[in-house]
Design a protein around this motif. Structure first.
Motif, PDB file in Angstrom:
ATOM      1  N   ALA A 181      -1.220  12.533  -8.529  1.00 13.00           N
ATOM      2  CA  ALA A 181      -2.461  12.103  -7.569  1.00 13.00           C
ATOM      3  C   ALA A 181      -2.319  11.267  -6.132  1.00 13.00           C
ATOM      4  CB  ALA A 181      -2.713  10.487  -8.906  1.00 13.00           C
ATOM      5  N   PRO A 182      -2.445  13.031  -5.361  1.00 14.10           N
ATOM      6  CA  PRO A 182      -2.420  12.775  -4.211  1.00 14.10           C
ATOM      7  C   PRO A 182      -4.012  12.520  -3.346  1.00 14.10           C
ATOM      8  CG  PRO A 182      -2.362  15.308  -5.225  1.00 14.10           C
ATOM      9  CD  PRO A 182      -1.919  14.413  -5.938  1.00 14.10           C
ATOM     10  N   ASP A 183      -4.589  12.565  -4.297  1.00 13.90           N
ATOM     11  CA  ASP A 183      -6.006  12.205  -3.848  1.00 13.90           C
ATOM     12  C   ASP A 183      -6.437  10.765  -3.546  1.00 13.90           C
ATOM     13  OD1 ASP A 183      -6.831  14.734  -2.652  1.00 13.90           O
ATOM     14  OD2 ASP A 183      -8.059  14.758  -5.056  1.00 13.90           O
ATOM     15  N   SER A 184      -5.098  10.244  -4.336  1.00 18.20           N
ATOM     16  CA  SER A 184      -5.193   8.481  -4.546  1.00 18.20           C
ATOM     17  C   SER A 184      -3.568   7.579  -3.452  1.00 18.20           C
ATOM     18  CB  SER A 184      -5.100   7.789  -5.668  1.00 18.20           C
ATOM     19  OG  SER A 184      -6.145   8.174  -6.971  1.00 18.20           O
ATOM     20  N   ALA A 185      -3.130   8.836  -3.588  1.00 18.84           N
ATOM     21  CA  ALA A 185      -2.474   8.066  -2.974  1.00 18.84           C
ATOM     22  C   ALA A 185      -2.422   8.074  -1.308  1.00 18.84           C
ATOM     23  CB  ALA A 185      -1.140   9.379  -2.885  1.00 18.84           C
ATOM     24  N   ILE A 186      -3.534   9.956  -0.959  1.00 18.45           N
ATOM     25  CA  ILE A 186      -4.015   9.485   0.253  1.00 18.45           C
ATOM     26  C   ILE A 186      -4.584   8.310   0.970  1.00 18.45           C
ATOM     27  CG2 ILE A 186      -5.699  10.769   2.113  1.00 18.45           C
ATOM     28  CD1 ILE A 186      -4.489  12.850   0.415  1.00 18.45           C
ATOM     29  N   LYS A 187      -5.696   8.320  -0.310  1.00 18.67           N
ATOM     30  CA  LYS A 187      -6.142   6.333   0.501  1.00 18.67           C
ATOM     31  C   LYS A 187      -5.326   5.479   0.476  1.00 18.67           C
ATOM     32  CE  LYS A 187     -10.027   8.494  -2.207  1.00 18.67           C
ATOM     33  NZ  LYS A 187     -11.079   8.059  -3.665  1.00 18.67           N
ATOM     34  N   ALA A 188      -4.398   4.875  -0.453  1.00 19.92           N
ATOM     35  CA  ALA A 188      -3.162   4.280  -0.175  1.00 19.92           C
ATOM     36  C   ALA A 188      -2.977   4.284   0.609  1.00 19.92           C
ATOM     37  CB  ALA A 188      -2.416   4.156  -1.459  1.00 19.92           C
ATOM     38  N   TYR A 189      -2.070   5.626   1.176  1.00 20.06           N
ATOM     39  CA  TYR A 189      -1.335   5.500   2.628  1.00 20.06           C
ATOM     40  C   TYR A 189      -2.086   4.986   4.020  1.00 20.06           C
ATOM     41  CZ  TYR A 189       2.834   7.898  -0.098  1.00 20.06           C
ATOM     42  OH  TYR A 189       3.694   8.101  -0.706  1.00 20.06           O
ATOM     43  N   GLU A 190      -3.683   5.535   3.780  1.00 22.20           N
ATOM     44  CA  GLU A 190      -4.523   5.668   5.008  1.00 22.20           C
ATOM     45  C   GLU A 190      -4.922   4.159   4.617  1.00 22.20           C
ATOM     46  OE1 GLU A 190      -7.912   7.669   4.274  1.00 22.20           O
ATOM     47  OE2 GLU A 190      -7.110   9.646   5.477  1.00 22.20           O
ATOM     48  N   LYS A 191      -4.277   3.545   4.188  1.00 21.60           N
ATOM     49  CA  LYS A 191      -5.340   1.335   4.279  1.00 21.60           C
ATOM     50  C   LYS A 191      -3.799   1.042   4.530  1.00 21.60           C
ATOM     51  CE  LYS A 191      -8.451   1.419   0.741  1.00 21.60           C
ATOM     52  NZ  LYS A 191      -8.672   0.675  -0.488  1.00 21.60           N
ATOM     53  N   ALA A 192      -2.099   1.682   4.357  1.00 18.17           N
ATOM     54  CA  ALA A 192      -1.071   1.066   5.023  1.00 18.17           C
ATOM     55  C   ALA A 192      -0.975   1.657   6.451  1.00 18.17           C
ATOM     56  CB  ALA A 192       0.010   1.487   3.985  1.00 18.17           C
ATOM     57  N   HIS A 193      -1.640   2.790   7.047  1.00 14.55           N
ATOM     58  CA  HIS A 193      -1.457   3.330   8.183  1.00 14.55           C
ATOM     59  C   HIS A 193      -2.710   2.105   9.258  1.00 14.55           C
ATOM     60  CE1 HIS A 193      -2.069   6.699  11.035  1.00 14.55           C
ATOM     61  NE2 HIS A 193      -0.880   6.305  11.247  1.00 14.55           N
ATOM     62  N   ASN A 194      -3.917   2.141   8.423  1.00 15.17           N
ATOM     63  CA  ASN A 194      -4.721   1.316   9.250  1.00 15.17           C
ATOM     64  C   ASN A 194      -3.878  -0.018   9.470  1.00 15.17           C
ATOM     65  OD1 ASN A 194      -6.677   3.904   8.852  1.00 15.17           O
ATOM     66  ND2 ASN A 194      -7.210   2.346   7.133  1.00 15.17           N
ATOM     67  N   ILE A 195      -3.734  -0.337   9.100  1.00  9.72           N
ATOM     68  CA  ILE A 195      -2.700  -1.439   9.143  1.00  9.72           C
ATOM     69  C   ILE A 195      -1.556  -1.607  10.295  1.00  9.72           C
ATOM     70  CG2 ILE A 195      -0.835  -3.480   8.520  1.00  9.72           C
ATOM     71  CD1 ILE A 195      -2.986  -3.178   5.579  1.00  9.72           C
ATOM     72  N   GLU A 196      -0.966  -0.407   9.876  1.00 12.02           N
ATOM     73  CA  GLU A 196       0.659  -0.083  11.557  1.00 12.02           C
ATOM     74  C   GLU A 196       0.279   0.934  11.245  1.00 12.02           C
ATOM     75  OE1 GLU A 196       5.167  -0.901  10.783  1.00 12.02           O
ATOM     76  OE2 GLU A 196       3.990  -2.073   9.165  1.00 12.02           O
ATOM     77  N   TYR A 231       0.993  -1.398   0.216  1.00  8.45           N
ATOM     78  CA  TYR A 231      -0.461   0.056   0.102  1.00  8.45           C
ATOM     79  C   TYR A 231       0.869   0.928  -0.138  1.00  8.45           C
ATOM     80  CZ  TYR A 231      -4.847  -2.349   0.525  1.00  8.45           C
ATOM     81  OH  TYR A 231      -6.025  -3.384   0.905  1.00  8.45           O
ATOM     82  N   GLU A 232       1.664   0.804   0.424  1.00  7.72           N
ATOM     83  CA  GLU A 232       2.794   1.952   0.597  1.00  7.72           C
ATOM     84  C   GLU A 232       3.392   2.932  -1.100  1.00  7.72           C
ATOM     85  OE1 GLU A 232       6.577   3.881   3.597  1.00  7.72           O
ATOM     86  OE2 GLU A 232       6.239   2.377   4.051  1.00  7.72           O
ATOM     87  N   GLN A 233       3.854   1.552  -1.259  1.00  7.40           N
ATOM     88  CA  GLN A 233       4.312   1.473  -2.776  1.00  7.40           C
ATOM     89  C   GLN A 233       3.372   1.983  -3.678  1.00  7.40           C
ATOM     90  OE1 GLN A 233       5.352  -2.509  -3.094  1.00  7.40           O
ATOM     91  NE2 GLN A 233       7.867  -2.229  -2.626  1.00  7.40           N
ATOM     92  N   LEU A 234       1.871   1.167  -3.336  1.00  6.81           N
ATOM     93  CA  LEU A 234       1.004   2.223  -4.610  1.00  6.81           C
ATOM     94  C   LEU A 234       0.818   4.195  -3.736  1.00  6.81           C
ATOM     95  CD1 LEU A 234      -0.945   2.221  -6.376  1.00  6.81           C
ATOM     96  CD2 LEU A 234      -3.035   1.014  -4.407  1.00  6.81           C
ATOM     97  N   GLY A 235       1.002   4.109  -2.840  1.00  2.77           N
ATOM     98  CA  GLY A 235       0.697   5.714  -2.940  1.00  2.77           C
ATOM     99  C   GLY A 235       2.027   6.363  -3.309  1.00  2.77           C
ATOM    100  N   GLY A 236       2.695   5.964  -2.967  1.00  3.06           N
ATOM    101  CA  GLY A 236       4.303   6.541  -3.588  1.00  3.06           C
ATOM    102  C   GLY A 236       4.210   6.535  -4.967  1.00  3.06           C
ATOM    103  N   ALA A 237       3.523   5.758  -5.757  1.00  2.62           N
ATOM    104  CA  ALA A 237       3.314   6.131  -7.370  1.00  2.62           C
ATOM    105  C   ALA A 237       2.374   7.131  -7.658  1.00  2.62           C
ATOM    106  CB  ALA A 237       2.124   3.926  -7.794  1.00  2.62           C
ATOM    107  N   TYR A 238       1.341   6.752  -7.162  1.00  2.00           N
ATOM    108  CA  TYR A 238      -0.309   8.212  -6.802  1.00  2.00           C
ATOM    109  C   TYR A 238       0.981   9.590  -6.681  1.00  2.00           C
ATOM    110  CZ  TYR A 238      -4.151   4.974  -7.415  1.00  2.00           C
ATOM    111  OH  TYR A 238      -4.629   4.044  -7.812  1.00  2.00           O
ATOM    112  N   MET A 239       1.392   9.511  -5.251  1.00  2.97           N
ATOM    113  CA  MET A 239       2.954  10.905  -5.797  1.00  2.97           C
ATOM    114  C   MET A 239       3.196  10.850  -6.985  1.00  2.97           C
ATOM    115  SD  MET A 239       1.575  12.501  -2.816  1.00  2.97           S
ATOM    116  CE  MET A 239       2.433  13.369  -2.283  1.00  2.97           C
ATOM    117  N   HIS A 240       4.048   9.831  -7.347  1.00  4.25           N
ATOM    118  CA  HIS A 240       4.475  10.117  -8.409  1.00  4.25           C
ATOM    119  C   HIS A 240       4.118  11.144  -9.842  1.00  4.25           C
ATOM    120  CE1 HIS A 240       8.883   9.450 -10.439  1.00  4.25           C
ATOM    121  NE2 HIS A 240       8.764   8.855 -10.939  1.00  4.25           N
ATOM    122  N   ILE A 241       3.090  10.849 -10.014  1.00  2.00           N
ATOM    123  CA  ILE A 241       1.867  11.046 -11.075  1.00  2.00           C
ATOM    124  C   ILE A 241       0.792  12.207 -10.668  1.00  2.00           C
ATOM    125  CG2 ILE A 241       2.206   8.731 -12.026  1.00  2.00           C
ATOM    126  CD1 ILE A 241      -0.335   8.134 -11.374  1.00  2.00           C
TER     127      ILE A 241
END
Length: 247
Positions: free
Chosen positions: A44-59, A32-42
């Motif tokens: 797309a911060p809104d999508s990155a936030i969702k990915a990072y939040e899923k990672a954060h919910n796990i840890e 999920y962190e890698q996915l968030g980084g990919a979204y930030m790279h292109i």
């Protein structure tokens, strides 16, 4: 493969799909962190936030994830939410200097200078007694950042009734601490690391010179610029920048 899609084929959808496939195979903090980084790279911060939040919910205990969410929120101009993420993260990670630096920079962006000073003041409490190089480096960065905040405020950017300039005093502390860093790393680390620390010292000297120029203390300014050049021959850019900003 993902890099190929982005840099050669310029296909952002295929690039992101590679990371989405990783998440589908293994929905973990790392993917999920890698996915968030990919979204930030292109960008797309809104999508990155969702990915990072899923990672954060796990840890939940990962301060770095909270920082990445906050950084993405800043890029979408959700400053209040970003601030709250940093503050919540700092409650659980009081001694995380990187979080404090990020929050201080956000407060500077929002022109909340008193809040920035307060955040950095906590980070600086143990700095004078630091003996480990990583802590000393963090202390130097905290002091440099504090000097930047002071430069933004009328209260701290000029000399007081005793003739003492708060910006100068903070930069002198940074200079002394950076001397300690360089003394310790000279015999233990490689050339690349030493060069980086020399660059930091050169910038501190240039920042001091800038203070002296504003105070019309030309002799001190020249001496600081000379010190900068002695320690880093490539510091000319910072000298030009300092002179330009001081005009």
């Amino acid at each position: 493969k993902a890099k190929l899609y982005l840099t050669v084929k310029h296909d952002k959808c295929a690039y992101v799909q590679c990371f989405q496939d990783l998440v589908a195979l293994d929905p973990s903090v790392a993917t999920y962190e890698q996915l968030g980084g990919a979204y930030m790279h292109i960008q797309a911060p809104d999508s990155a936030i969702k990915a990072y939040e899923k990672a954060h919910n796990i840890e939940r205990h990962r301060a770095s994830l909270a920082a990445k969410i906050a950084n993405a929120l800043v890029s979408t101009h959700e400053y209040l939410k970003a601030t709250n993420y940093y503050l919540t993260a700092l409650q659980a990670h009081t001694n995380d200097t990187n979080l404090r630096h990020d929050l201080a920079k956000l407060y500077m962006k929002l022109q909340k200078y008193d809040s920035a000073i307060q955040v950095l003041a906590y980070a600086l409490e143990p700095v004078e007694s630091a003996i480990q190089v990583p802590k000393m480096k963090q202390g130097v960065q905290s002091l440099i950042l504090l000097a930047e905040v002071y430069c933004c405020t009328d209260e701290h950017c000029a000399a007081d009734l005793t003739g003492s300039n708060p910006v100068e005093q903070v930069l002198l502390r940074a200079q002394d601490l950076q001397h300690g860093v360089m003394e310790q790393i000279n015999s233990t680390l490689g050339t690349e690391s030493i060069t980086k620390q020399k660059m930091i010292m050169g910038r501190i000297h240039c920042s001091l010179a800038r203070v002296y120029v504003k105070e019309k203390s030309i002799g001190k300014a020249i001496a600081s610029y000379q010190d900068a050049l002695k320690i880093d021959n490539n510091v000319g850019f910072w000298i030009v920048t300092s002179n330009h900003d001081a005009d």
